[in-house]
Structures are given as C-alpha cells and as structure tokens.
Design a protein around this motif. Structure first.
Motif: not given
Length: 326
Positions: A57, A61-62
């Motif tokens: 990711r 998002d990560r």
C-alpha cells in the motif's frame, strides 16, 4: 577520510577458503520455553502482517492500514511482548548464545520500528512509512537469521544466491530518522563507491544484526542529533574489504569514561554501561567467523573491528569481505 583509513590495517587477511554466510550464530526455537516460543511467533506473525501492509500500500491508505493493525496490537503491547520475550528461557537454561539471540530479536530493527510505530500513532503525516518498510523487512530477516524452526521455508529461501550491495544500506539508512526515547536522531551515510557485500539474505541478515546493534548503541549515547555511517572499501575502492564505521558525538561524561578504559573490553560479553552488554560481542563473533579467526578476542586485537576516540566523537567499526562477483 584519512583518519578513518588509519583506524585499522588496510589489508586484513581473510583466512576462510569458502565465503561465510552468517548462518551459524543461531539457535533452535525448541531451546525456548513454551511461553517464549509463543511470544516469538506472535511477534513474527505481527511483523509479517505489517510488512504485507507497508509493502503493498501507499500514502494515506498505507497509514490507515497500519493504524488499523495497531488497534489490534498496540505499541504498548509490542513493548511488553519484546520485554518479556526470552526471559523465562534464559532463567531456565542460561547460555551466552541464548542471551545473544534474545538480545538481537528484542533489539535489532525492532527498537527503531517500535519508535516509528509510536510516532505514527501520534502524528497525522505519512512520514516514516518507508522506514517502516525497511525496518520490518530487516527484523524479519534478523529473526530468521537467529532462529531455526521459526520459518525454515523462508530461511531456506533466504539462503539462495542473491547479491546485496551497499546501495541497500545507503537506501534504508541515509536520511532516516530514529525516534529514540522522545528524541529524533538523524543518520547520514557516506559511501564513496558501491560494492557487493553479501551473496544471500541470511548473510545480509548477519550484517543487519551487527549494524543495528551498533546503531542502537550509538542512539543511547549520541550527544547531539546526528549519526554518521561511513561505508569505506579498503585499501581503496577496489579493495577486498568494506570498513563500516559508525560515528557519534560524545557527552563530556561519556568521553571521560571511555578515555579511562581499554576500548577493546567493550566487545566482551556483558560489558556495558546502559544495555545488556551483548550487542558489540555479537558483532565481534560474527566478524571473527566471517574472516576465519580463532576468536572474537583475536578479531578485536587485530582490528578487524574496534572502537576509537576521534576528538569529541567515537568511531566504532567492523569489516566485512567484499563479494568479488559483482
């Protein structure tokens, strides 16, 4: 650079006929008490899940994925897990190898990783997520290097031929920030020419075990906010060995204490002012093995690794054979 070239002889002899893969300073999981086996596997599974997230990711998002994982296993619980890991086993059956193994799986990249996770949990930015990728990958490799029966399939894969060079060290450490006990410590890497230094992941895991021990030790003692990591091929850029040097500033108290002792004693088991005293002795054993020397004491005496005071700084160094087939 001349003072760094003068730290040790430029033509150190490798007495081995076959390259050392760093695969012998390890211990089986069965040597640990059942509770510690559970803790080690719990940590390993957490790191595998974390690595899958940070590897696949990106961006926000990560970050949100990692924060979600931390809601399942908090930073405080990781600290408790690491603190307890190995204590019962060592109490039941103490040995130098077990002590060194526990030291490295509790420390290694995990020390910086926990600091990075704690920072991420309290900060809104995505800064440091790349560092999480490196630190998680490195500590997984350290655990597989140190522990048999943990993940033998991946350890076998780690032993397959795969050349690693100094670009990998520079990429993960240059400009990185270590969040250590509410301090930000910056690492600056200097590398005049890139060279190959390992032929498989297990060997590179041994290098990581040495280097993270040096980094964690330096973070405890650095007087300012910067560590200098120098990757110096010797005797020159076509040399047979890489001299890896970590330099940190000293407080007045540390400077006086170190000037009053024989610095060679720092590489003996149990010698420390603030830690367990095993980090530098692990380094000495690995280096002795890498060069086919009879003991870590010989490795220090012949300056395959060592420590020197340079003005108001201390330089701690070790050598590793350069891989010729580059």
């Amino acid at each position: 650079m001349e003072n760094l070239r003068a730290l040790a002889p430029l033509n150190l002899i490798n007495h081995r006929t076959r390259r050392y893969l760093g695969d012998d300073l390890c211990i089986a999981m069965s040597a640990f008490e059942p509770g510690d086996q559970h803790r080690i596997r719990e940590l390993y599974r957490f790191l595998e899940r974390l690595f899958a997230l940070v590897r696949t990711r990106s961006g926000e998002d990560r970050r949100f994925a990692v924060l979600g994982l931390l809601r399942e296993q908090s930073v405080d619980s990781l600290v408790e897990l690491a603190t307890q890991m190995g204590t019962a086993s060592y109490r039941a059956n103490p040995s130098p190898l077990l002590a060194k193994t526990i030291h490295d799986i509790r420390g290694g990249g995990l020390t910086s990783l926990i600091g990075q996770l704690d920072f991420l949990d309290s900060d809104d930015s995505t800064a440091g997520l790349d560092a999480l990728h490196f630190l998680t990958r490195d500590h997984l490799k350290i655990m597989r290097n140190a522990l048999l029966e943990l993940d033998d399939a991946k350890r076998a894969d780690d032993l397959t031929h795969k050349v690693h060079d100094t670009r990998m060290l520079a990429a993960k450490h240059d400009g990185s920030v270590v969040h250590y006990h509410e301090r930000d410590i910056y690492i600056r890497v200097e590398c005049p020419e890139h060279v190959a230094i390992s032929e498989c992941c297990v060997e590179f895991g041994a290098l990581d075990r040495i280097l993270y021990n040096l980094l964690n030790n330096a973070c405890r003692h650095v007087a300012d906010d910067t560590l200098r990591l120098v990757l110096l091929p010797v005797p020159d850029t076509d040399g047979e060995n890489l001299r890896i040097i970590l330099i940190n500033s000293l407080s007045a108290a540390d400077s006086q204490r170190l000037r009053d002792i024989d610095l060679a004693t720092l590489f003996k088991d149990g010698v420390s002012s603030t830690g367990s005293g095993f980090g530098l002795s692990v380094a000495a054993q690995f280096v002795a093995n890498a060069y086919g020397l009879s003991s870590p004491t010989v490795a220090v005496a012949e300056k395959y690794l060592g420590a020197s005071i340079l003005g108001e700084e201390i330089a701690v160094w070790f050598h590793w054979p350069i891989l010729a087939e580059y």
